[in-house]
Design an enzyme around this catalytic site. Structure first.
Site, PDB file in Angstrom:
ATOM      1  N   SER A 236       4.895   0.672  -2.874  1.00 49.33           N
ATOM      2  CA  SER A 236       4.235  -0.410  -3.027  1.00 49.33           C
ATOM      3  C   SER A 236       3.293  -0.449  -4.403  1.00 49.33           C
ATOM      4  O   SER A 236       3.153  -1.245  -5.179  1.00 49.33           O
ATOM      5  CB  SER A 236       3.315  -0.879  -2.084  1.00 49.33           C
ATOM      6  OG  SER A 236       2.385  -0.004  -1.615  1.00 49.33           O
ATOM      7  N   ASP A 412      -8.078  -3.723  -0.589  1.00 48.96           N
ATOM      8  CA  ASP A 412      -7.847  -2.873   0.609  1.00 48.96           C
ATOM      9  C   ASP A 412      -7.752  -1.432   0.782  1.00 48.96           C
ATOM     10  O   ASP A 412      -7.890  -0.601   1.791  1.00 48.96           O
ATOM     11  CB  ASP A 412      -6.382  -3.322   1.273  1.00 48.96           C
ATOM     12  CG  ASP A 412      -5.435  -2.719   0.290  1.00 48.96           C
ATOM     13  OD1 ASP A 412      -5.648  -2.105  -0.827  1.00 48.96           O
ATOM     14  OD2 ASP A 412      -4.178  -2.929   0.015  1.00 48.96           O
ATOM     15  N   HIS A 415      -4.633  -0.219  -2.919  1.00 50.90           N
ATOM     16  CA  HIS A 415      -3.777  -0.622  -4.005  1.00 50.90           C
ATOM     17  C   HIS A 415      -4.981  -0.994  -5.240  1.00 50.90           C
ATOM     18  O   HIS A 415      -6.142  -1.681  -4.619  1.00 50.90           O
ATOM     19  CB  HIS A 415      -3.144  -2.061  -3.685  1.00 50.90           C
ATOM     20  CG  HIS A 415      -2.011  -1.673  -2.846  1.00 50.90           C
ATOM     21  ND1 HIS A 415      -2.022  -2.006  -1.375  1.00 50.90           N
ATOM     22  CD2 HIS A 415      -0.641  -1.540  -2.894  1.00 50.90           C
ATOM     23  CE1 HIS A 415      -1.029  -1.860  -0.950  1.00 50.90           C
ATOM     24  NE2 HIS A 415       0.008  -1.169  -1.563  1.00 50.90           N
TER      25      HIS A 415
END
Length: 939
Positions: A236, A412, A415
């Site tokens: 991600s 979070d 990221h």
């Protein structure tokens, strides 16, 4: 470096004393006798000021001779003893009143011995003094005066302009050696610095170590990546980097769709393809994807960006077995990546740190300790994948440094915030595109440009000049050594031969080109050879306003009385040019152009330079009536010599140094306007007022032509697109930049000419009171004009500070800039006390303002003014001090070289001058031919 007092100069306005216009070029428009190097004036200034300054500081106003007469015999005795003390100092080895170090120390001892023996003698005829000074006029006060003189002599002996330049030369040599050694030890590949090191300037501006990063626009990115295929493969975090990279090409691209699958992007117009391939773990799936690209039949990506680790930590709960498996998998992938790296650019992205306090419960096992272990494994394995050579797979570790500063802003804890990943994407763009597009302000990953044919010829010319001067110097020194000591055969004593033969014009020419060659080598090292480092600018209010306050204090501290009290006298205009130039330098190095109010005020300063051009040249032609070719050639040479040399050495077009073409064209406009029939000068106009009307008609016609060209861009471009004018005024293939620069200050030169005409007319009719300490007009009129000037000055500043749109403000600037210029002139000149003093600090810089303006492009700033030159990395304050010191010394030396060459190349004899002009014309014809050959070879 001591600032020498300004040399005696006639008033630049009155017919009796005017030697030349007050233009941005220092002494560029005066008579040849004015163009003497400052070092030659220094000794004279010290002789004139040495006694005066010291005694005045203790005794008040009046000349030293008047004060001696007023103090009577006691003072004369003291003066005689002072002379004995100086004679003793000279006998001790000083050799001159200024003396050497040993002579000055002996002078101090004589002074102290005299003070111990001297009995107090009152001086009833002296001027009133403070109580402590009046107690004994030959005690503390006289001691202070003599101590000041001796101290000043000793300081100036060690800290002169000459010694400052020698210190600057030593500093340049030491810094060059240090940077060469550093590059040998650490490597000279700026790509490695871009990918692995840097720091934030402020909150969002990333500064790589030692080089500059270009911010790519959409058109530039598409041009670079045309027909290219870029692949991002990983988890991600790599997906985030993919989105930021694509948004450089297409800002409207949205982050949507299933996050855990492949995401394609294609720009069909530019034939750009960018893919994200979802492989969150380094395992067999990722290996198979990479293996496919190694096959010959498959289209390989031009750029591969890969990386993964956090999913392995999360799925396996941070176990040691998972780390061991990660090492095995990346070991099997490493040879495939190395094979791809031979034909493609391959980057392995190291894992960024996390903000553990913000991690959700199912991510708590992802710790910075685990991330460091995975990164160490990746670096160790990928760097050792080739046994005998360096790995071709590049480590993208700079994102770790970026994350350390910004991860606290994460939503979070895992990221990165959008601004951080945008920075990483821009770094990737710089790594790949800088070597293709070669942006001026993107020095990272950009090789040194190859030398052009003209640059090679220039290097040969300067090398031959240096060799020729050295030969002359050795021959001259040997001859001098033979004649230095002549032995008297009868007495057996040696006598000094005092004959000092002057340098021949050829030797002066070779010496000047020798020094200029060394200086140009420094220019090239700073801004072309990638020897010294460069950094991006970053504006803050403190970086602009604190230096402004500092130089203002210095300028006020170093003030002296003017020799003339006329409006815009020579000292005052030098002061004006000096402080404006210093403000412009601070404006450029601080990047203050991004702050619109500062930008608008600096536009007024540039307009003020052009105002002085109109005022000064008009005054000269109006008063002197000298329209001869020698005058024109002298001004053009002084304006353009340095710029022509830099165009050759630095491979830049003439229009790049926009201010010099601007001033040159306006000088020719003024000359043609006044020289064309009928030639109207002050002497002719005094006999008949009709001629004043004729001159006003000429000025009106000039204004009409300016308005026509300002609002007819097509006609303007047609004129300056004609060959060979196009060679001088084109930039990037068109003359739009030249039209924009000319149009921005189109009226201010006309305003300067009109002001000069009105002022000289009022002065001729004795309307103005220009005596020392007298207001310019009657008290009522002076107070009224001062009030109007202050209000106008502040009104313009308020308007400029409220500007919201640069384009709209630039449209109004040509018409309103004269308001603040005239307001400043009136505020500076209406009060008699303000007209009677000037800042010698600012005036000193004003004499070399043109050289300072031009030299800053390459040896103070960097990347053609887009960045900052870094001589001393890691210490910005010390770097600015050292680079500024060298910069000022170089500008001053170039000023002297220009003056010396002007005397030789532009002789007063018309027949000799025409021969030189023929040679100069042949030189430029050859330059145009070589330039055309270069352009064809580039295309």
């Amino acid at each position: 470096m001591s600032l020498p007092p300004p040399p005696a100069a006639p008033d630049p306005v009155t017919p009796e004393g005017r030697q030349g216009p007050v233009t941005p070029e220092h002494r560029a428009s005066g008579a040849p006798s004015q163009a003497q190097p400052l070092l030659r004036q220094e000794a004279k200034g010290e002789e004139e000021e040495g006694e005066e300054t010291g005694v005045q500081g203790a005794w008040g106003t009046g000349t030293a001779e008047q004060r001696r007469r007023g103090c009577g015999e006691a003072f004369e005795a003291a003066a005689a003893e002072e002379g004995q003390a100086e004679a003793a100092a000279a006998a001790a080895g000083s050799g001159s009143p200024a003396g050497g170090a040993s002579g000055d120390r002996e002078g101090w001892r004589v002074l102290l011995a005299w003070l111990r023996q001297r009995q107090p003698q009152c001086c009833p005829c002296a001027a009133p003094l403070p109580r402590s000074a009046a107690h004994c006029c030959h005690g503390g006060t006289k001691m202070a005066a003599l101590a000041y003189n001796l101290g000043k002599r000793e300081i100036n002996h060690y800290f002169s302009v000459r010694s400052a330049k020698l210190l600057a030369l030593v500093a340049v040599l030491l810094l060059a050696v240090c940077h060469l050694a550093s590059r040998r030890y650490r490597g000279s590949d700026s790509c490695e610095y871009l990918l692995s090191s840097g720091r934030f300037l402020g909150e969002k501006v990333w500064q790589p170590h030692s080089c500059m990063m270009h911010k790519y626009k959409i058109s530039e990115a598409k041009n670079c990546l045309e027909n290219k295929y870029i692949a991002f493969i990983g988890d991600s975090r790599i997906r985030q980097l993919f989105y930021s990279f694509v948004k450089i090409i297409n800002p409207q691209f949205k982050e949507e769709g299933n996050k855990h699958e492949n995401i394609p992007f294609e720009d069909k117009m530019a034939a750009i393809k960018v893919d994200f391939l979802w492989h969150p773990e380094v395992n067999g799936s990722m290996k198979q994807c990479i293996r496919v690209w190694t096959e010959d039949s498959v289209i390989k990506p031009h750029v591969i960006v890969a990386g993964a680790a956090t999913w392995s930590i999360k799925i396996h709960n941070g176990s040691n077995e998972a780390l061991s498996q990660y090492k095995m998998n990346i070991t099997s992938i490493a040879p495939l990546l190395e094979k791809l790296a031979k034909t493609s650019d391959v980057y392995w992205v190291l894992q960024d740190p996390v903000y553990e306090d913000l991690l959700s419960e199912n991510r708590k096992m992802i710790t910075n300790e685990k991330i460091d272990a995975y990164n160490e494994a990746a670096v160790s394995i990928l760097n050792s994948s080739t046994r005998n050579s360096k790995s071709n797979v590049k480590m993208f570790s700079v994102s770790k440094l970026i994350a350390q500063e910004t991860i606290m802003d994460s939503l979070d804890g895992l990221h990165l915030p959008e601004s951080s990943r945008d920075t990483s994407a821009m770094i990737l763009m710089n790594v790949y595109c800088n070597k293709i597009l070669k942006p001026v302000d993107g020095s990272c990953c950009q090789p040194r440009p190859p030398l052009t044919l003209i640059q090679k010829l220039a290097a040969c010319f300067f090398t031959l000049s240096i060799i020729g001067y050295l030969i002359f110097y050795i021959i001259h020194r040997n001859a001098h050594r033979k004649n230095k000591l002549c032995t008297d055969l009868e007495s057996g004593e040696e006598k000094k031969n005092i004959i000092n033969t002057p340098m021949s014009p050829l030797e002066v020419l070779l010496q000047s080109f020798c020094k200029l060659g060394l200086i140009m080598a420094y220019f090239y090292m700073c801004d072309r050879a990638n020897l010294f480092m460069k950094e991006n600018k970053f504006y803050t209010h403190s970086t602009f306003f604190i230096p402004i306050i500092y130089i203002l204090v210095l300028g006020v501290f170093y003030n002296e009385n003017t020799k003339e009290t006329k409006v815009l006298n020579r000292e005052q205009t030098d002061e004006w040019k000096g402080w404006m130039q210093l403000v412009i330098l601070i404006y450029h190095i601080s990047g203050a152009s991004t702050f619109l109010p500062v930008y608008m005020h600096v536009r007024v300063l540039v307009a003020a330079y052009l105002f002085q051009t109109g005022y000064g040249h008009f005054s000269y032609f109006w008063i002197k009536g000298d329209f001869g070719i020698h005058r024109v050639c002298q001004v053009l040479f002084r304006l353009n010599f340095l710029v022509v040399v830099l165009c050759i050495v630095m491979d830049r077009p003439y229009q790049f140094y926009y201010f010099v073409p601007l001033v040159t064209v306006w000088f020719m406009v003024i000359y043609v306007t006044l020289a064309l029939w009928p030639q109207i000068i002050q002497k002719k106009a005094n006999g008949n007022c009709f001629w004043h009307f004729g001159l006003l008609l000429k000025l009106a016609f000039l204004l009409l032509c300016i308005c026509f060209l300002a609002y007819s861009q097509g006609a303007f471009e047609k004129i300056f697109s004609l060959w060979p004018l196009s060679k001088c005024f084109e930039l990037k293939g068109n003359v739009y930049e030249w039209w924009f620069r000319w149009r921005l200050d189109r009226y201010v030169v006309f305003h300067g000419m009109l002001f000069a005409f009105i002022y000289l007319a009022l002065q001729k009719r004795q309307v103005l009171s220009e005596g020392k300490g007298e207001p310019l007009f009657s008290n009522k009129i002076s107070n009224f004009l001062l009030f109007i000037s202050v209000v106008s000055f502040l009104t313009y500043s308020i308007w400029a500070s409220s500007c919201k749109n640069k384009a709209e403000c630039n449209e109004l600037h040509p018409s309103v800039s004269v308001v603040q210029i005239l307001a400043f002139i009136l505020i500076r000149n209406i009060p008699g006390y303000a007209r009677s003093v000037y800042s010698s600090f600012f005036a000193w810089f004003g004499k070399i303002s043109l050289e300072l303006f031009i030299c800053q492009y390459h040896i103070w700033l960097a990347a053609d003014t887009r960045g900052i030159l870094v001589l001393i990395p890691g210490n910005p304050m010390l770097n600015i001090i050292v680079s500024s010191f060298i910069f000022v010394c170089v500008a001053h030396e170039i000023s002297q070289i220009t003056n010396d060459l002007a005397q030789i190349i532009i002789p007063k004899d018309n027949s000799s001058l025409l021969k030189r002009l023929a040679c100069i014309a042949a030189f430029f014809c050859g330059l145009l031919i070589l330039s055309s050959i270069q352009d064809k070879s580039r295309h």
